[in-house]
Scaffold this motif. Structure first.
Motif, PDB file in Angstrom:
ATOM      1  N   ASN A  27     -23.248   1.565   4.998  1.00  0.00           N
ATOM      2  CA  ASN A  27     -24.595   2.022   4.625  1.00  0.00           C
ATOM      3  C   ASN A  27     -24.893   3.410   5.190  1.00  0.00           C
ATOM      4  OD1 ASN A  27     -25.093  -0.377   3.323  1.00  0.00           O
ATOM      5  ND2 ASN A  27     -26.440  -1.229   4.909  1.00  0.00           N
ATOM      6  N   VAL A  28     -24.494   3.624   6.445  1.00  0.00           N
ATOM      7  CA  VAL A  28     -24.725   4.934   7.071  1.00  0.00           C
ATOM      8  C   VAL A  28     -23.943   6.005   6.304  1.00  0.00           C
ATOM      9  CG1 VAL A  28     -24.392   6.342   9.160  1.00  0.00           C
ATOM     10  CG2 VAL A  28     -25.246   4.003   9.363  1.00  0.00           C
ATOM     11  N   ALA A  29     -22.693   5.685   5.941  1.00  0.00           N
ATOM     12  CA  ALA A  29     -21.860   6.635   5.197  1.00  0.00           C
ATOM     13  C   ALA A  29     -22.544   7.014   3.871  1.00  0.00           C
ATOM     14  CB  ALA A  29     -20.483   6.034   4.939  1.00  0.00           C
ATOM     15  N   ASN A  30     -23.023   6.010   3.144  1.00  0.00           N
ATOM     16  CA  ASN A  30     -23.672   6.279   1.851  1.00  0.00           C
ATOM     17  C   ASN A  30     -24.977   7.062   2.019  1.00  0.00           C
ATOM     18  OD1 ASN A  30     -21.709   5.076   0.223  1.00  0.00           O
ATOM     19  ND2 ASN A  30     -22.561   3.033   0.573  1.00  0.00           N
ATOM     20  N   CYS A  31     -25.746   6.681   3.031  1.00  0.00           N
ATOM     21  CA  CYS A  31     -27.008   7.380   3.288  1.00  0.00           C
ATOM     22  C   CYS A  31     -26.726   8.831   3.697  1.00  0.00           C
ATOM     23  CB  CYS A  31     -27.782   6.636   4.382  1.00  0.00           C
ATOM     24  SG  CYS A  31     -29.397   7.331   4.731  1.00  0.00           S
ATOM     25  N   ALA A  32     -25.688   9.027   4.500  1.00  0.00           N
ATOM     26  CA  ALA A  32     -25.332  10.383   4.955  1.00  0.00           C
ATOM     27  C   ALA A  32     -24.927  11.274   3.776  1.00  0.00           C
ATOM     28  CB  ALA A  32     -24.214  10.310   5.997  1.00  0.00           C
ATOM     29  N   VAL A  33     -24.275  10.672   2.778  1.00  0.00           N
ATOM     30  CA  VAL A  33     -23.910  11.451   1.587  1.00  0.00           C
ATOM     31  C   VAL A  33     -25.179  11.918   0.866  1.00  0.00           C
ATOM     32  CG1 VAL A  33     -22.863  11.308  -0.717  1.00  0.00           C
ATOM     33  CG2 VAL A  33     -21.649  10.399   1.276  1.00  0.00           C
ATOM     34  N   ASP A 103     -11.357  16.902  12.674  1.00  0.00           N
ATOM     35  CA  ASP A 103     -12.401  17.853  12.317  1.00  0.00           C
ATOM     36  C   ASP A 103     -13.510  17.879  13.387  1.00  0.00           C
ATOM     37  OD1 ASP A 103     -13.659  19.291   9.675  1.00  0.00           O
ATOM     38  OD2 ASP A 103     -15.194  18.348  10.936  1.00  0.00           O
ATOM     39  N   VAL A 104     -13.743  19.060  13.942  1.00  0.00           N
ATOM     40  CA  VAL A 104     -14.688  19.191  15.065  1.00  0.00           C
ATOM     41  C   VAL A 104     -16.114  18.795  14.667  1.00  0.00           C
ATOM     42  CG1 VAL A 104     -15.695  20.810  16.738  1.00  0.00           C
ATOM     43  CG2 VAL A 104     -13.277  20.953  16.176  1.00  0.00           C
ATOM     44  N   ASP A 105     -16.522  19.123  13.441  1.00  0.00           N
ATOM     45  CA  ASP A 105     -17.872  18.742  12.985  1.00  0.00           C
ATOM     46  C   ASP A 105     -18.044  17.226  13.002  1.00  0.00           C
ATOM     47  OD1 ASP A 105     -18.535  21.328  12.416  1.00  0.00           O
ATOM     48  OD2 ASP A 105     -18.075  21.182  10.271  1.00  0.00           O
ATOM     49  N   ILE A 106     -17.026  16.518  12.501  1.00  0.00           N
ATOM     50  CA  ILE A 106     -17.100  15.047  12.459  1.00  0.00           C
ATOM     51  C   ILE A 106     -17.070  14.485  13.880  1.00  0.00           C
ATOM     52  CG2 ILE A 106     -15.966  12.929  11.654  1.00  0.00           C
ATOM     53  CD1 ILE A 106     -14.926  14.492   9.259  1.00  0.00           C
ATOM     54  N   ILE A 107     -16.188  15.048  14.690  1.00  0.00           N
ATOM     55  CA  ILE A 107     -16.072  14.581  16.080  1.00  0.00           C
ATOM     56  C   ILE A 107     -17.420  14.726  16.804  1.00  0.00           C
ATOM     57  CG2 ILE A 107     -15.003  15.114  18.329  1.00  0.00           C
ATOM     58  CD1 ILE A 107     -12.423  15.820  16.685  1.00  0.00           C
ATOM     59  N   ASN A 108     -18.086  15.865  16.627  1.00  0.00           N
ATOM     60  CA  ASN A 108     -19.382  16.064  17.285  1.00  0.00           C
ATOM     61  C   ASN A 108     -20.473  15.172  16.699  1.00  0.00           C
ATOM     62  OD1 ASN A 108     -18.613  17.896  19.246  1.00  0.00           O
ATOM     63  ND2 ASN A 108     -18.879  19.652  17.888  1.00  0.00           N
ATOM     64  N   ALA A 109     -20.416  14.936  15.389  1.00  0.00           N
ATOM     65  CA  ALA A 109     -21.425  14.062  14.771  1.00  0.00           C
ATOM     66  C   ALA A 109     -21.313  12.645  15.346  1.00  0.00           C
ATOM     67  CB  ALA A 109     -21.261  14.046  13.258  1.00  0.00           C
ATOM     68  N   VAL A 110     -20.087  12.187  15.585  1.00  0.00           N
ATOM     69  CA  VAL A 110     -19.893  10.858  16.181  1.00  0.00           C
ATOM     70  C   VAL A 110     -20.315  10.898  17.650  1.00  0.00           C
ATOM     71  CG1 VAL A 110     -18.160   9.134  16.842  1.00  0.00           C
ATOM     72  CG2 VAL A 110     -18.092  10.175  14.558  1.00  0.00           C
ATOM     73  N   ARG A 111     -19.890  11.947  18.346  1.00  0.00           N
ATOM     74  CA  ARG A 111     -20.140  12.045  19.786  1.00  0.00           C
ATOM     75  C   ARG A 111     -21.635  12.041  20.131  1.00  0.00           C
ATOM     76  NH1 ARG A 111     -16.827  14.241  24.165  1.00  0.00           N
ATOM     77  NH2 ARG A 111     -18.220  14.534  25.906  1.00  0.00           N
ATOM     78  N   LEU A 123     -24.709  18.401  10.104  1.00  0.00           N
ATOM     79  CA  LEU A 123     -23.990  17.120  10.009  1.00  0.00           C
ATOM     80  C   LEU A 123     -24.397  16.179  11.148  1.00  0.00           C
ATOM     81  CD1 LEU A 123     -21.832  15.540   8.364  1.00  0.00           C
ATOM     82  CD2 LEU A 123     -20.151  16.343  10.020  1.00  0.00           C
ATOM     83  N   GLU A 124     -24.548  16.717  12.351  1.00  0.00           N
ATOM     84  CA  GLU A 124     -24.994  15.880  13.479  1.00  0.00           C
ATOM     85  C   GLU A 124     -26.368  15.278  13.184  1.00  0.00           C
ATOM     86  OE1 GLU A 124     -24.604  17.986  17.338  1.00  0.00           O
ATOM     87  OE2 GLU A 124     -22.880  18.996  16.448  1.00  0.00           O
ATOM     88  N   LYS A 125     -27.266  16.107  12.646  1.00  0.00           N
ATOM     89  CA  LYS A 125     -28.616  15.620  12.313  1.00  0.00           C
ATOM     90  C   LYS A 125     -28.553  14.551  11.217  1.00  0.00           C
ATOM     91  CE  LYS A 125     -31.089  19.931  13.387  1.00  0.00           C
ATOM     92  NZ  LYS A 125     -31.871  21.053  12.825  1.00  0.00           N
ATOM     93  N   VAL A 126     -27.731  14.813  10.205  1.00  0.00           N
ATOM     94  CA  VAL A 126     -27.618  13.892   9.071  1.00  0.00           C
ATOM     95  C   VAL A 126     -27.098  12.524   9.533  1.00  0.00           C
ATOM     96  CG1 VAL A 126     -26.138  13.480   7.039  1.00  0.00           C
ATOM     97  CG2 VAL A 126     -27.485  15.571   7.197  1.00  0.00           C
ATOM     98  N   ILE A 127     -26.098  12.521  10.390  1.00  0.00           N
ATOM     99  CA  ILE A 127     -25.529  11.247  10.851  1.00  0.00           C
ATOM    100  C   ILE A 127     -26.519  10.510  11.757  1.00  0.00           C
ATOM    101  CG2 ILE A 127     -23.677  10.192  12.244  1.00  0.00           C
ATOM    102  CD1 ILE A 127     -22.852  11.101   9.373  1.00  0.00           C
TER     103      ILE A 127
END
Ligand SMILES: [Fe+2]
Ligand SMILES: [Fe+2]
Length: 192
Positions: A27-33, A103-111, A123-127
């Motif tokens: 759900n988070v993945a779909n909402c993030a898209v 990918d650093v953007d993805i890594i930071n969004a998770v972190r 991306l951090e805000k979106v996640i």
């Protein structure tokens, strides 16, 4: 992007997460898209980050220990023995190790998906926001956060959501992570 395809990632996540948490992750993945279409960030990165953001949520202390040693991770005093906070930091290493996501953007969004931080990327805000408002979420005020988020007011949604979290933490006599305070203050200044 040099990482496993989505199906393989979901297969691996089935072994790492409870079914409810896997559903939440999808759900988070779909909402993030959806949010990334509004705010102009990379849809594939948003989907991938959403999918794996909680991958360390059910790690045992032993598993955490393995990652802390392997990657020399410095957990701050609030994160030690606190999976609710540490799963995002640990998860940012697990995704490199298990899913080959570099990918650093993805890594930071998770972190930073739990606490946020100053000067977050889109991306951090979106996640962080997708994690709060995905379709399975149901708490007082969630519809207003959805309205703001899908109505082009992502920063306002984030500030409101930090305010909610900080109020909740105070009402429950818990510690507030300093990154959340910094994130909120930064957003408020950014929004002036
Ligand atoms: Fe999380
Ligand atoms: Fe989550």
């Amino acid at each position: 992007m040099n990482n496993l395809n989505t199906e393989k990632i979901i297969d691996k996540l089935k072994n790492m997460l409870k079914p409810k948490r896997l559903k939440h992750s999808i759900n988070v993945a779909n909402c993030a898209v959806k949010l990334s279409e509004i705010y102009g960030c990379d849809k594939d990165k948003a989907y991938l980050a959403g999918l794996v953001h909680d991958c360390a949520k059910y790690f045992t202390n032993d598993q955490i220990e393995v990652y802390v040693k392997k990657y020399d991770i410095e957990l701050d005093p609030m994160e030690v023995d606190n999976i609710a906070l540490s799963h995002s930091v640990i998860g940012s290493y697990v995704i490199q190790d298990v899913f080959n996501i570099k990918d650093v953007d993805i890594i930071n969004a998770v972190r930073y998906h739990t606490t946020g931080r100053e000067n977050m990327s889109i991306l951090e805000k979106v996640i962080l926001m997708a994690d709060m408002i995905e379709e399975g979420r149901d708490f007082p005020g969630v519809d207003y956060l959805r309205e703001l988020s899908f109505g082009g007011q992502l920063n306002k949604a984030l500030i409101d959501s930090f305010n909610n979290t900080i109020k909740f933490v105070i009402d429950n006599d818990q510690l507030i992570h300093l990154r959340s305070i910094s994130a909120r203050n930064y957003l408020m200044q950014e929004n002036r």
